[in-house]
Write a protein that holds these residues in place. Structure first.
Motif, short mmCIF file in Angstrom:
data_model
loop_
_atom_site.label_atom_id
_atom_site.label_comp_id
_atom_site.label_asym_id
_atom_site.label_seq_id
_atom_site.Cartn_x
_atom_site.Cartn_y
_atom_site.Cartn_z
N VAL A 165 14.77 -9.04 10.95
CA VAL A 165 15.11 -7.75 11.52
C VAL A 165 14.67 -6.64 10.57
O VAL A 165 14.91 -6.71 9.36
N HIS A 166 14.03 -5.62 11.13
CA HIS A 166 13.53 -4.50 10.33
C HIS A 166 13.91 -3.18 10.99
O HIS A 166 13.94 -3.08 12.22
N LYS A 167 14.21 -2.17 10.19
CA LYS A 167 14.40 -0.81 10.69
C LYS A 167 13.20 0.01 10.26
O LYS A 167 13.01 0.29 9.07
N TRP A 168 12.39 0.38 11.24
CA TRP A 168 11.10 1.02 10.96
C TRP A 168 10.93 2.22 11.88
O TRP A 168 10.95 2.10 13.10
N ASN A 169 10.78 3.40 11.30
CA ASN A 169 10.51 4.63 12.05
C ASN A 169 11.47 4.83 13.22
O ASN A 169 11.06 5.21 14.33
N LEU A 229 13.08 2.58 14.84
CA LEU A 229 13.11 1.44 15.75
C LEU A 229 13.69 0.22 15.04
O LEU A 229 13.52 0.05 13.83
N LYS A 230 14.37 -0.61 15.80
CA LYS A 230 14.82 -1.90 15.30
C LYS A 230 13.82 -2.95 15.76
O LYS A 230 13.72 -3.26 16.95
N LEU A 231 13.06 -3.50 14.82
CA LEU A 231 12.04 -4.49 15.13
C LEU A 231 12.54 -5.88 14.78
O LEU A 231 13.14 -6.08 13.72
N GLU A 232 12.28 -6.83 15.66
CA GLU A 232 12.68 -8.22 15.44
C GLU A 232 11.42 -9.09 15.48
O GLU A 232 10.77 -9.22 16.53
#
Length: 238
Positions: free
Chosen positions: A165-169, A171-174
Motif C-alpha cells: 500500500v502506498h500514499k502517492w499524490n 491517492l491510495k495505491l495498492e
C-alpha cells in the motif's frame, strides 16, 4: 464430530455472538482503477519507484464459497469471500455482486463484515458453519435475496496476494502480486471517487517511467475461476 470441534464448539458459538453484533457491515459501490503489469520485472520497477510512499504491506489469503452448482457466481454474478490478513491478524467476510469493468475502471457492489479469525477459520474448514452465524447482513442477503441455503455452501478454494500500500499524490495505491496455483498476476489498483482522473495520473506515472501496462479486463475472482492467466497484450488494453 472431530475432537477439535467438540473442544471448541462452545467457544465458537460465543465468538459468533460477539462478532455478529459488529455494526460495520455496509454495502457500497466500490470503484477502482485496475491496471495490469506484464511481469515481475515491471512490478519490481514500479515497487522501487513507489518505495518512498510505501505505508504497509499485507499478506492476504482469499477463499471463496458457493453452492456445488455455483448459483452465486452464475445466477447472481456474486462472490462470497473470506479474506485473512497477515497470518490471521484479522478476517473479513465480503459479498461482491454485479461487477462491471471497462477501460481499466472496475465498478462492483461490495458489502463487508469483520469476523473473528478463529470463527472464520472454522467456517473455511467447514462451510456449513456459516449457517450458525447470527446477525450477519451478508449471510442473510445470501440466504434471503439470493435463495442460497447456507448449509449447502462449499469451499471453491482461492489464492494468496501480497499487497503493498502506498500514499502517492493524494491517492491510495495498492500494488498486488497475486499467487494463483497456475501462475502469478501483477496489478496496481486505486480506489477513487474520480477514477478517470486517477487513471490518467497512473498512466502518466507508468508511461513516463517506461513501465508497460494494460487495462485489466477481468477480476481476480474471474481469473481464479478460469484457471489460467489472461493473455497480456502490450498496449493500453488487454
Amino acid at each position: 464430530m472431530s475432537r477439535w470441534i467438540k473442544n471448541n464448539l462452545a467457544r465458537l458459538s460465543s465468538l459468533s455472538q460477539i462478532t455478529n453484533s459488529n455494526p460495520s457491515a455496509s454495502k457500497i459501490m466500490e470503484v477502482e482503477v485496475k491496471l495490469r503489469l506484464p511481469d515481475s520485472t515491471a512490478h519490481q520497477k514500479l515497487s522501487d519507484l513507489l518505495s518512498p510512499y510505501h505505508t504497509k504491506t499485507h499478506l492476504q489469503q482469499n477463499l471463496f464459497f458457493d453452492t456445488p452448482s455455483l448459483s452465486l457466481a452464475t445466477t447472481h454474478l456474486a462472490a462470497l469471500r473470506l479474506r485473512f490478513y497477515d497470518l490471521d491478524s484479522h478476517a473479513i467476510l465480503s459479498l461482491k455482486a454485479k461487477p462491471v469493468i471497462a477501460a481499466g475502471i472496475s465498478r462492483i457492489e461490495e458489502e463487508e463484515e469483520f469476523l473473528d479469525p478463529s470463527l472464520a477459520r472454522a467456517c473455511a474448514a467447514e462451510p456449513w458453519r456459516f449457517s450458525t452465524i447470527e446477525k450477519s447482513r451478508i449471510l442473510k442477503r445470501v440466504n434471503e435475496e439470493f435463495g442460497v441455503d447456507l448449509m449447502e455452501l462449499v469451499s471453491l478454494g482461492g489464492f494468496r496476494n501480497v499487497r503493498a500500500v502506498h500514499k502517492w499524490n493524494g491517492l491510495k495505491l495498492e500494488l498486488d502480486e497475486t499467487q494463483f496455483d497456475f501462475g502469478v498476476n501483477y496489478e496496481i489498483e486505486c480506489e477513487s471517487d474520480d477514477p478517470d482522473e486517477a487513471k490518467l495520473m497512473l498512466e502518466e506515472l507508468l508511461n513516463q517511467n517506461g513501465i508497460c501496462f494494460s487495462y485489466s479486463q477481468v477480476s481476480k475472482f474471474a481469473i481464479f475461476r478460469s484457471g489460467k492467466l489472461p493473455e497480456f497484450k502490450k498496449g493500453v488494453t488487454d
